[in-house]
Design a protein around this motif. Structure first.
Motif, PDB file in Angstrom:
ATOM      1  N   SER A 251      -6.349  -6.697   2.177  1.00  0.00           N
ATOM      2  CA  SER A 251      -4.971  -6.464   2.610  1.00  0.00           C
ATOM      3  C   SER A 251      -4.536  -7.469   3.667  1.00  0.00           C
ATOM      4  O   SER A 251      -3.430  -8.018   3.604  1.00  0.00           O
ATOM      5  CB  SER A 251      -4.849  -5.037   3.154  1.00  0.00           C
ATOM      6  OG  SER A 251      -3.565  -4.814   3.686  1.00  0.00           O
ATOM      7  N   ARG A 255      -1.500 -10.172   3.150  1.00  0.00           N
ATOM      8  CA  ARG A 255      -0.352 -10.198   4.062  1.00  0.00           C
ATOM      9  C   ARG A 255      -0.205 -11.564   4.708  1.00  0.00           C
ATOM     10  O   ARG A 255       0.909 -12.055   4.903  1.00  0.00           O
ATOM     11  CB  ARG A 255      -0.503  -9.119   5.140  1.00  0.00           C
ATOM     12  CG  ARG A 255      -0.317  -7.706   4.655  1.00  0.00           C
ATOM     13  CD  ARG A 255       0.018  -6.764   5.803  1.00  0.00           C
ATOM     14  NE  ARG A 255      -0.946  -6.838   6.869  1.00  0.00           N
ATOM     15  CZ  ARG A 255      -2.016  -6.042   6.988  1.00  0.00           C
ATOM     16  NH1 ARG A 255      -2.240  -5.136   6.059  1.00  0.00           N
ATOM     17  NH2 ARG A 255      -2.834  -6.158   8.005  1.00  0.00           N
ATOM     18  N   PRO A 280       3.720  -6.736   9.760  1.00  0.00           N
ATOM     19  CA  PRO A 280       3.575  -7.240   8.390  1.00  0.00           C
ATOM     20  C   PRO A 280       4.092  -6.229   7.372  1.00  0.00           C
ATOM     21  O   PRO A 280       4.060  -5.022   7.617  1.00  0.00           O
ATOM     22  CB  PRO A 280       2.065  -7.440   8.248  1.00  0.00           C
ATOM     23  CG  PRO A 280       1.533  -7.482   9.637  1.00  0.00           C
ATOM     24  CD  PRO A 280       2.437  -6.621  10.452  1.00  0.00           C
TER      25      PRO A 280
END
Length: 281
Positions: A251, A255, A280
């Motif tokens: 993740s 991002r 984010p």
């Protein structure tokens, strides 16, 4: 000003190409109340001489020599970091590795953040840069607030951005890769009411190069498994915890790719005030 002094712990080994930049980064700070502990961990280059020369020019710089390691091992920065913690004299501690840099207002902004919110520990956003062109590749920002349950899933405390009360780290680091992650897990388990707040500004800069410890990507799952085991989890629980850890890693990477920084490192260091970072997506 004793209450606002910061001990900056910077271990190094064979880091002569990076030490001038590190020292210049600290010397440029708007907050003057610091001591820089440069801890040599068995260098064979000109690094110790550079540290000694800088200390002659500024008494806030303290060159130190890490004692011989137990068993003669040379692995990891946990040993010189512990020596730095033992030698630190300020109420606050921060960590800056030899190849990383800070914005010149990091300590000023972070200490004010602590005072305003009554914090004992905080982190900030940071950018990553490589040697080629010294352009920032992306930025990363921990959650605004988090505690032990979040840390059990993923290490969301970037060490180069941490500012903490010295007494919180009295237990020091253990001899393992990802010693920082294990330290945070143990700390937040001992003090479950402790919460870490994030100052959402671009205040630290992580240099990406082949010598980074975290560059050994294929070793990271094994290191993380060993962290969970050292933290007291059983074999099955430690193995199962690697799934949310891996998802967290993915993740963050995704991002970061969606949030590039079209900014050169020297531009980011010169921004006043520092660049605010939005959460984010």
């Amino acid at each position: 000003m004793e209450e606002h002094r910061v001990s900056i712990i910077s271990p190094y080994r064979d880091a002569a190409p990076f030490l001038p930049g590190l020292m210049a980064s600290v010397l440029a700070h708007s907050h003057p109340h610091w001591e820089l502990l440069l801890i040599d961990d068995g260098s064979n280059d000109a690094g110790p001489a550079l540290a000694a020369e800088a200390a002659d020019a500024d008494a806030r710089i303290r060159p130190l020599q890490a004692p011989p390691r137990p068993g003669g091992s040379r692995g990891g920065p946990w040993w010189p970091r512990n020596h730095g913690l033992a030698q630190a004299t300020a109420p606050w501690v921060a960590f800056l590795d030899a190849d990383d840099l800070w914005h010149p207002r990091k300590l000023e902004r972070q200490l004010a953040f602590h005072q305003a919110a009554g914090l004992a520990i905080s982190v900030t956003g940071y950018g990553r840069f490589g040697a080629e062109g010294l352009r920032l590749a992306d930025w990363r920002l921990p959650p605004a607030r988090f505690g032990y349950s979040t840390l059990q899933r993923f290490n969301v405390i970037p060490m180069l951005t941490l500012l903490a009360r010295r007494e919180l780290l009295a237990a020091g680091f253990q001899p393992c890769p990802h010693e920082d992650y294990l330290c945070w897990l143990d700390l937040f388990r001992r003090q479950p009411s402790l919460r870490c707040h994030t100052l959402s500004e671009l205040l630290a800069f992580y240099r990406v190069h082949p010598g980074n410890l975290t560059g050994a990507r294929w070793s990271m799952p094994l290191w993380t498994y060993r962290v969970y085991r050292a933290h007291g989890a059983g074999r099955l629980a430690s193995a199962a915890a690697l799934l949310p850890w891996g998802l967290g890693q993915a993740s963050v990477a995704l991002r970061s790719r969606r949030h590039p920084l079209q900014l050169a490192l020297d531009q980011a260091l010169a921004l006043d005030p520092p660049l605010p970072l939005p959460p984010p997506d």
